[in-house]
Design an enzyme around this catalytic site. Structure first.
Site, short mmCIF file in Angstrom:
data_model
loop_
_atom_site.label_atom_id
_atom_site.label_comp_id
_atom_site.label_asym_id
_atom_site.label_seq_id
_atom_site.Cartn_x
_atom_site.Cartn_y
_atom_site.Cartn_z
N GLY A 45 39.29 68.36 -5.68
CA GLY A 45 39.49 66.91 -5.73
C GLY A 45 38.69 66.13 -4.71
O GLY A 45 38.32 64.98 -4.94
N ASP A 101 41.62 64.59 -1.32
CA ASP A 101 41.49 63.42 -2.18
C ASP A 101 42.72 62.52 -2.09
O ASP A 101 42.60 61.32 -1.90
CB ASP A 101 41.21 63.82 -3.64
N ASP A 104 50.10 63.18 -1.81
CA ASP A 104 51.21 62.81 -2.70
C ASP A 104 52.50 63.31 -2.07
O ASP A 104 53.02 62.70 -1.15
CB ASP A 104 50.91 63.43 -4.08
N LYS A 132 49.94 58.08 -1.36
CA LYS A 132 51.06 57.42 -2.06
C LYS A 132 52.20 57.30 -1.06
O LYS A 132 52.98 58.24 -0.90
CB LYS A 132 51.50 58.25 -3.26
N PHE A 153 49.78 58.05 -11.72
CA PHE A 153 48.82 59.14 -11.72
C PHE A 153 47.41 58.55 -11.81
O PHE A 153 47.07 57.88 -12.78
CB PHE A 153 49.07 60.11 -12.87
N VAL A 154 46.61 58.79 -10.79
CA VAL A 154 45.28 58.19 -10.72
C VAL A 154 44.19 59.25 -10.89
O VAL A 154 44.36 60.41 -10.50
CB VAL A 154 45.08 57.41 -9.40
N ASP A 160 41.35 64.41 -10.70
CA ASP A 160 41.35 64.87 -12.09
C ASP A 160 42.73 64.81 -12.74
O ASP A 160 43.75 64.72 -12.06
CB ASP A 160 40.92 66.34 -12.13
N ARG A 166 36.90 63.71 -13.27
CA ARG A 166 36.40 63.73 -11.88
C ARG A 166 35.14 62.89 -11.73
O ARG A 166 34.86 62.35 -10.66
CB ARG A 166 36.09 65.17 -11.44
P1 IMP Z 1 50.69 67.03 -3.02
O1 IMP Z 1 50.69 68.49 -2.67
O2 IMP Z 1 51.88 66.63 -3.85
O3 IMP Z 1 50.48 66.11 -1.84
O4 IMP Z 1 49.51 66.81 -4.02
C1 IMP Z 1 48.24 66.88 -3.59
C2 IMP Z 1 47.32 67.31 -4.70
O5 IMP Z 1 47.85 67.04 -6.00
C3 IMP Z 1 46.06 66.50 -4.57
O6 IMP Z 1 45.12 67.19 -3.79
C4 IMP Z 1 45.65 66.33 -6.00
O7 IMP Z 1 44.84 67.41 -6.40
C5 IMP Z 1 46.91 66.38 -6.80
N1 IMP Z 1 47.42 65.03 -7.11
C6 IMP Z 1 48.53 64.42 -6.65
N2 IMP Z 1 48.67 63.18 -7.15
C7 IMP Z 1 47.61 62.99 -7.96
C8 IMP Z 1 47.17 61.87 -8.78
O8 IMP Z 1 47.76 60.79 -8.85
N3 IMP Z 1 46.01 62.07 -9.46
C9 IMP Z 1 45.29 63.23 -9.39
N4 IMP Z 1 45.66 64.28 -8.64
C10 IMP Z 1 46.81 64.16 -7.94
MG MG Z 2 43.31 68.34 -5.24
#
Ligand code: IMP
Ligand code: MG
Length: 180
Positions: A45, A101, A104, A132, A153-154, A160, A166
């Protein structure tokens, strides 16, 4: 591809300007780093953010790729991520800047930071293009943030859905009907 995007949040131009500002901040922070800087992008990402960011950083650095594979888009059962790091010893005693990237739930970053910390770098900081805020746990601070975004979801600019979008140059909200 464009018809799959419900709304643009940040245009290519807005992103370029913000990445330049972040780079200035980061360059100032590491200007006098005696330990030497290793940038550790979490793939895939962060790849476009990484490519733009490092070309705005006029400092000597190494790149250490972090590959993490999480569950595919359609899987609902959580599975532990598998992670590949640079060889042990590469970052010991160095200044590490983790680049991702989007922040979340923070699950990915927490996992990666733990593995990196175990290799005893001198310092660890994190730069994310997007965050976020409503989702990020309070105990997971990051030093550099490009933009805060709503909890949608972006995709685009490296981000992606199921490995698509991407290459979309802007960042936008994916049309809900495309998430199947
Ligand atoms: P986390 O572990 O929940 O913080 O998620 C992190 C990973 O999930 C990021 O590196 C992204 O690859 C993916 N991700 C989380 N939210 C999004 C979104 O809105 N769009 C695309 N990828 C996301
Ligand atoms: Mg990622």
């Amino acid at each position: 591809m464009e018809t799959d995007i419900a709304r643009i949040l940040f245009t290519q131009d807005q992103i370029r300007r913000r990445v330049r500002e972040l780079a200035r901040e980061i360059a100032a922070a590491y200007a006098n780093s005696g330990a030497g800087l290793t940038i550790m992008p979490i793939l895939s990402g962060s790849l476009i953010f990484l490519a733009d960011l490092i070309r705005e950083l006029p400092i000597k650095m190494k790149i250490g790729l972090v590959q993490i594979s999480t569950y595919p888009a359609r899987t609902t059962t959580p599975m532990p991520p598998r992670t590949l790091l640079p060889p042990v010893g590469d970052i010991r005693g160095r200044d590490v800047l983790v680049v991702d990237d989007i922040l979340d739930s923070g699950r990915t970053l927490r996992h990666v930071l733990g593995l990196i910390r175990a290799q005893q770098p001198a310092t660890i900081r994190t730069a994310v293009l997007l965050r976020k805020p409503v989702r990020v746990p309070a105990d997971l601070p990051v030093e550099y943030v490009g933009f805060d975004v709503e909890d949608s979801f972006v995709v685009g600019y490296g981000l992606d859905y199921d490995d698509y979008y991407r290459n979309f140059p802007h960042i936008g909200v994916l049309a809900p009907e495309r998430m199947t």
